[in-house]
Each structure stands twice: as structure tokens, then as C-alpha cells.
Design an enzyme around this catalytic site. Structure first.
Site, PDB file in Angstrom:
ATOM      1  CE  LYS A   1      23.333 -28.505  22.786  1.00  0.00           C
ATOM      2  NZ  LYS A   1      24.518 -27.768  23.221  1.00  0.00           N
ATOM      3  CB  ILE A   2      20.067 -25.214  17.161  1.00  0.00           C
ATOM      4  CG1 ILE A   2      19.391 -25.772  18.416  1.00  0.00           C
ATOM      5  CG2 ILE A   2      19.013 -24.708  16.169  1.00  0.00           C
ATOM      6  CD1 ILE A   2      18.707 -24.745  19.307  1.00  0.00           C
TER       7      ILE A   2
ATOM      8  CB  THR B   1      14.642 -20.007  15.880  1.00  0.00           C
ATOM      9  OG1 THR B   1      15.914 -20.568  15.525  1.00  0.00           O
ATOM     10  CG2 THR B   1      13.752 -19.901  14.664  1.00  0.00           C
ATOM     11  CB  SER B   2      18.976 -17.733  18.829  1.00  0.00           C
ATOM     12  OG  SER B   2      19.842 -18.097  19.862  1.00  0.00           O
ATOM     13  NE  ARG B   3      16.908 -17.554  25.414  1.00  0.00           N
ATOM     14  CZ  ARG B   3      16.468 -18.775  25.131  1.00  0.00           C
ATOM     15  NH1 ARG B   3      15.889 -19.013  23.959  1.00  0.00           N
ATOM     16  NH2 ARG B   3      16.568 -19.755  26.020  1.00  0.00           N
TER      17      ARG B   3
ATOM     18  CG  ASP C   1      10.081 -19.384  17.939  1.00  0.00           C
ATOM     19  OD1 ASP C   1       8.843 -19.426  17.826  1.00  0.00           O
ATOM     20  OD2 ASP C   1      10.711 -20.051  18.783  1.00  0.00           O
TER      21      ASP C   1
ATOM     22  CD  GLU D   1      10.635 -14.419  24.029  1.00  0.00           C
ATOM     23  OE1 GLU D   1      10.968 -14.369  22.830  1.00  0.00           O
ATOM     24  OE2 GLU D   1      10.682 -15.455  24.717  1.00  0.00           O
TER      25      GLU D   1
ATOM     26  CG  HIS E   1      10.371 -18.770  22.947  1.00  0.00           C
ATOM     27  ND1 HIS E   1      11.174 -17.841  23.564  1.00  0.00           N
ATOM     28  CD2 HIS E   1      11.126 -19.898  22.861  1.00  0.00           C
ATOM     29  CE1 HIS E   1      12.347 -18.397  23.834  1.00  0.00           C
ATOM     30  NE2 HIS E   1      12.327 -19.636  23.408  1.00  0.00           N
ATOM     31  CD  GLN E   2       4.758 -22.317  16.816  1.00  0.00           C
ATOM     32  OE1 GLN E   2       3.943 -21.414  16.744  1.00  0.00           O
ATOM     33  NE2 GLN E   2       4.555 -23.505  16.266  1.00  0.00           N
ATOM     34  CB  ALA E   3      11.634 -22.855  17.739  1.00  0.00           C
ATOM     35  CG  PHE E   4      10.347 -25.181  23.230  1.00  0.00           C
ATOM     36  CD1 PHE E   4       9.748 -23.950  23.095  1.00  0.00           C
ATOM     37  CD2 PHE E   4       9.812 -26.078  24.152  1.00  0.00           C
ATOM     38  CE1 PHE E   4       8.642 -23.602  23.866  1.00  0.00           C
ATOM     39  CE2 PHE E   4       8.709 -25.737  24.926  1.00  0.00           C
ATOM     40  CZ  PHE E   4       8.127 -24.495  24.781  1.00  0.00           C
TER      41      PHE E   4
HETATM   42  P1  NAD Z   1      24.981 -24.459  21.523  1.00  0.00           P
HETATM   43  O1  NAD Z   1      25.624 -24.008  22.776  1.00  0.00           O
HETATM   44  O2  NAD Z   1      25.050 -25.911  21.150  1.00  0.00           O
HETATM   45  O3  NAD Z   1      25.548 -23.616  20.283  1.00  0.00           O
HETATM   46  C1  NAD Z   1      25.770 -22.243  20.328  1.00  0.00           C
HETATM   47  C2  NAD Z   1      26.910 -21.960  19.351  1.00  0.00           C
HETATM   48  O4  NAD Z   1      27.063 -20.534  19.276  1.00  0.00           O
HETATM   49  C3  NAD Z   1      28.260 -22.545  19.800  1.00  0.00           C
HETATM   50  O5  NAD Z   1      28.837 -23.295  18.744  1.00  0.00           O
HETATM   51  C4  NAD Z   1      29.093 -21.320  20.124  1.00  0.00           C
HETATM   52  O6  NAD Z   1      30.488 -21.498  19.846  1.00  0.00           O
HETATM   53  C5  NAD Z   1      28.458 -20.293  19.201  1.00  0.00           C
HETATM   54  N1  NAD Z   1      28.767 -18.913  19.561  1.00  0.00           N
HETATM   55  C6  NAD Z   1      29.147 -18.399  20.757  1.00  0.00           C
HETATM   56  N2  NAD Z   1      29.386 -17.084  20.638  1.00  0.00           N
HETATM   57  C7  NAD Z   1      29.161 -16.760  19.338  1.00  0.00           C
HETATM   58  C8  NAD Z   1      29.256 -15.568  18.601  1.00  0.00           C
HETATM   59  N3  NAD Z   1      29.616 -14.424  19.177  1.00  0.00           N
HETATM   60  N4  NAD Z   1      28.949 -15.600  17.287  1.00  0.00           N
HETATM   61  C9  NAD Z   1      28.579 -16.759  16.684  1.00  0.00           C
HETATM   62  N5  NAD Z   1      28.483 -17.926  17.341  1.00  0.00           N
HETATM   63  C10 NAD Z   1      28.760 -17.938  18.649  1.00  0.00           C
HETATM   64  O7  NAD Z   1      23.460 -23.983  21.633  1.00  0.00           O
HETATM   65  P2  NAD Z   1      22.211 -24.550  20.809  1.00  0.00           P
HETATM   66  O8  NAD Z   1      21.604 -25.682  21.542  1.00  0.00           O
HETATM   67  O9  NAD Z   1      22.577 -24.701  19.390  1.00  0.00           O
HETATM   68  O10 NAD Z   1      21.189 -23.323  20.988  1.00  0.00           O
HETATM   69  C11 NAD Z   1      21.449 -22.061  20.404  1.00  0.00           C
HETATM   70  C12 NAD Z   1      20.491 -21.048  20.999  1.00  0.00           C
HETATM   71  O11 NAD Z   1      19.152 -21.381  20.598  1.00  0.00           O
HETATM   72  C13 NAD Z   1      20.417 -21.074  22.539  1.00  0.00           C
HETATM   73  O12 NAD Z   1      21.406 -20.215  23.092  1.00  0.00           O
HETATM   74  C14 NAD Z   1      19.031 -20.605  22.834  1.00  0.00           C
HETATM   75  O13 NAD Z   1      19.078 -19.223  23.115  1.00  0.00           O
HETATM   76  C15 NAD Z   1      18.258 -20.829  21.539  1.00  0.00           C
HETATM   77  N6  NAD Z   1      17.116 -21.738  21.700  1.00  0.00           N
HETATM   78  C16 NAD Z   1      15.903 -21.324  21.286  1.00  0.00           C
HETATM   79  C17 NAD Z   1      14.809 -22.165  21.415  1.00  0.00           C
HETATM   80  C18 NAD Z   1      13.422 -21.771  20.937  1.00  0.00           C
HETATM   81  O14 NAD Z   1      12.436 -22.435  21.294  1.00  0.00           O
HETATM   82  N7  NAD Z   1      13.287 -20.741  20.142  1.00  0.00           N
HETATM   83  C19 NAD Z   1      14.966 -23.423  21.991  1.00  0.00           C
HETATM   84  C20 NAD Z   1      16.257 -23.829  22.385  1.00  0.00           C
HETATM   85  C21 NAD Z   1      17.331 -22.972  22.250  1.00  0.00           C
END
Ligand code: NAD
Length: 335
Positions: free
Chosen positions: A154-155, A232-234, A258, A263, A295-298
Site C-alpha cells: 500500500k505505501i 520509514t518502515s521499521r 523515521d 527506538e 516515527h512521525q510518518a503516520f
Molecule cells: P503492505 O502489507 O501493504 O505492503 C508490504 C509489501 O512488502 C507487500 O507488497 C509485500 O509483498 C512486500 N514484501 C514482503 N516481504 C518482502 C521482502 N522480503 N522484500 C520486499 N518486499 C516484501 O504494508 P504497507 O501498509 O505498505 O506498510 C509497509 C510497512 O510500513 C509496514 O510493515 C510498517 O512496518 C511500516 N509503517 C510505518 C509507519 C510509520 O509511521 N513510519 C506507518 C505505517 C506502516
């Protein structure tokens, strides 16, 4: 349901309370994060509601189950901080908010890319000092620039759409390619090829055992000189020590994060009068080409409202014994 809500800030309490009218849940708000030291606070509740840095390992879950807790409601998408198998074993439901505003996180990702490229923090500080010189502020055009997106869910998909608008050349790695990205002309390549071809690498995959330290010394060695790395993921997708070495050698030219692997002891707190004890994190803050947000991206109005709406709905569905489509099961973890 009577729910103990951990790691809360005034804004969580405001949005939850304002949204609760149609739901009628009973919340006890705790500022404390949930871990072994605070787990007793959940006593007398039917469920707990938690955020990204609460600790729900097997021991904590066992204590919760012993207190009769049947529900863990995550106020976030990621569930890497919950031992899902243990929760199932103890008969607990785990629910999450799979998408509250992927736009918020994607837009913050772009903010980091633009701010690092055009050195906005430096120019802002300079101008406030009356220094209007441009030396050291030169950026690059994003148009035609090769960008690698790791994870196009999604992101990542929205990041791709925005960068496509900038005219970037887009590469991606994802075991499940996105039709939207393919339509945009994003080229799916192996992870190694993505590292080799991209001048910006941005991470949007979930944290799982397979993605832990996906950016380590070996990965960095395959990247372009002076690469820009964005996370900005984990936090634990990145081996921070390897990234610090990469910054010192200038292999990494820019870092925008982020999230940070340690953290939990830092973010979401005002530590301005404290001494930072984490030397690794303190080292990161010393680099002129590193930008950290906590961790403010959201953190947009739309996202925080959506978190409240979905979480309260999730709790109601579990309370009524209905099927909740946002339930996290071990099958989902394996998929
Ligand atoms: P999502 O589940 O929609 O998308 C994750 C994608 O990663 C999927 O398409 C999946 O197939 C892919 N994936 C799985 N294993 C993989 C690999 N080994 N290599 C590459 N891609 C792989 O999730 P999303 O909503 O897009 O969110 C992504 C991440 O963003 C979340 O897991 C979360 O940790 C992080 N996040 C961070 C914040 C923030 O405030 N910083 C807020 C929301 C989410």
C-alpha cells in the site's frame, strides 16, 4: 469492552474518546508502554490496546492471558512486536489497523527525500543566521533519477506513484509485484539488481525474520556510491552499525529514517533534558547528511482518526464474536 490502552499520548486519548460515542467501550489510558514491568496494569480489563513499541512477547502474553485478557488491539499496521503463535496458543485474538493512511507515510517518505536532497535543514538554519550563501547546498534533479523501492504494497505503491510524477526511473523488489506499479512502468528486478541500479533506495517492506537487517554491510557494498537510503518502515530492516560505517566511508551519501531499531527507549518521549545513552543513535545524529524523524510518518489528522475508527470497530467485532477482517493469524504471518 473494557480496554487498557498503553503508550498513549493526549492525542490518542482525544481521538479515541471522541470516536467512542457510537461504540460505548470503556478505556483506561496509560502513558506507560506495555512490557513485563507494566503488564499488571491490564488487570480487570477484557483487552489491551497497544502501539508499535509495546512488547508482546510470549512472557507478556502469558501474563495477559492469566489475567483473562482475550484481545490485543494494535493501533498500527505492523505486528512484528507481537508473538502471534503464542497469542493463538493462549486463545487471544490479535487485531490491527492494516491501512490507516498509506498516503501519510508515503508523503513523509517523499518529504525526507526532498529535504535531504536540497539540504533543507542546513539552508533553514543558515538563513536564520543571516547566511545566504549556497555552497554545500547543491542538490540533484529527481527527474530521470533511478529509485529502488523495496516493498510495493500500500505505501510503496503510493511512493511509486508520486516518484513517477517526478519523472524518476523506478525499480522495485517485492515477492508479490503490484499491478499498479507495473502499469506505471516500474521495473521489478532482484534485490541485488535494485541495489546496483538505484541512487535512492527506500524501504517499504514489513519487518519479518526474512527482512531483518535486509540492509547490512553486504547490501550496502552493492549500492551506488553516495546512495540515498530511506527507511520509514521499521528500524530493524537496517543494521545501524553497517549504515554508520557506510556514512563514514561516504558510500552512503544521505540517510533519512523515521524508524530506528532501538527506538523503543527514545521515540515518542520528550528527552530534551536527558543525556542520550544510546551511543549508536547519538553518532547518527552527528552526521550532516542524516535526517531523523521520530516515527512521525503516520502522524496526520486523517491517519489518527482512521486508527481510532478501525480500532474501535475491531474491538466491537471481537466483543460480539463476529468475524474481524483485521485479525492477525499465524497463517497471515506465514503468507
Ligand atoms: P503492505 O502489507 O501493504 O505492503 C508490504 C509489501 O512488502 C507487500 O507488497 C509485500 O509483498 C512486500 N514484501 C514482503 N516481504 C518482502 C521482502 N522480503 N522484500 C520486499 N518486499 C516484501 O504494508 P504497507 O501498509 O505498505 O506498510 C509497509 C510497512 O510500513 C509496514 O510493515 C510498517 O512496518 C511500516 N509503517 C510505518 C509507519 C510509520 O509511521 N513510519 C506507518 C505505517 C506502516
Amino acid at each position: 469492552m473494557k480496554v487498557a490502552v498503553f503508550s498513549t499520548k493526549p492525542y490518542d486519548q482525544r481521538y479515541f474518546s471522541n470516536t467512542n460515542d457510537g461504540f460505548g467501550h470503556e478505556f483506561t489510558f496509560f502513558e506507560e508502554k506495555l512490557d513485563m514491568n507494566t503488564v499488571r496494569l491490564a488487570n480487570g480489563h477484557g483487552g489491551v490496546c497497544v502501539f508499535v513499541n509495546d512488547v508482546l512477547d510470549r512472557d507478556v502474553l502469558k501474563q495477559l492471558a492469566d489475567q483473562g485478557i482475550k484481545l490485543v488491539a494494535l493501533r498500527c499496521a505492523g505486528f512484528n512486536n507481537v508473538d502471534i503463535e503464542a497469542a493463538e496458543e493462549f486463545g487471544m485474538h490479535v487485531v490491527r489497523v492494516p491501512a490507516y493512511s498509506p498516503h501519510a507515510v508515503a508523503e513523509h517518505t517523499i518529504t525526507l527525500i526532498l529535504a535531504l536532497n536540497r539540504r533543507i535543514n542546513k539552508s533553514h538554519a543558515r538563513i536564520r543566521e543571516g547566511n545566504f550563501a549556497l555552497d554545500g547546498l547543491m542538490g540533484f534533479d529527481l527527474n530521470d533519477h533511478p529509485v529502488g523501492i523495496v516493498g510495493t504494497g500500500k505505501i510503496g505503491e503510493i511512493v511509486a506513484r508520486i516518484l513517477h510524477g517526478f519523472g524518476c526511473k523506478l525499480y522495485a523488489f517485492d515477492p508479490k509485484p503490484s499491478p499498479v506499479c507495473e502499469e506505471l512502468g516500474v521495473e521489478y528486478v532482484s534485490l541485488d539488481e535494485l541495489f546496483q541500479k538505484s541512487y535512492i533506495v527506500t524501504l517499504h517492506c514489513p519487518l519479518m525474520p526474512q527482512t531483518h537487517h535486509i540492509i547490512d554491510a553486504e547490501a550496502i557494498s552493492k549500492m551506488q556510491e553516495c546512495v540515498m537510503l530511506i527507511n520509514t518502515s521499521r528500524g530493524a530492516l537496517i543494521d545501524t552499525k553497517a549504515v554508520i560505517d557506510g556514512l563514514k566511508s561516504r558510500k552512503i551519501g544521505y540517510l533519512g529514517i523515521d524508524v530506528y531499531e532501538e527506538e523503543g527507549d527514545l521515540f515518542f518521549k520528550d528527552l530534551s533534558d536527558e543525556i542520550i545513552q544510546d551511543d549508536q543513535f547519538a553518532r547518527l545524529l552527528m552526521f550532516p547528511n542524516v535526517m531523523v524523524t521520530a516515527h512521525q510518518a503516520f502522524f496526520t489528522h486523517q491517519a489518527v482518526q482512521a486508527i481510532a475508527d478501525t480500532t474501535l470497530q475491531n474491538i466491537s467485532e471481537i466483543e460480539k464474536g463476529e468475524r474481524c477482517e483485521n485479525e492477525v493469524t499465524s497463517e497471515l504471518v506465514k503468507s
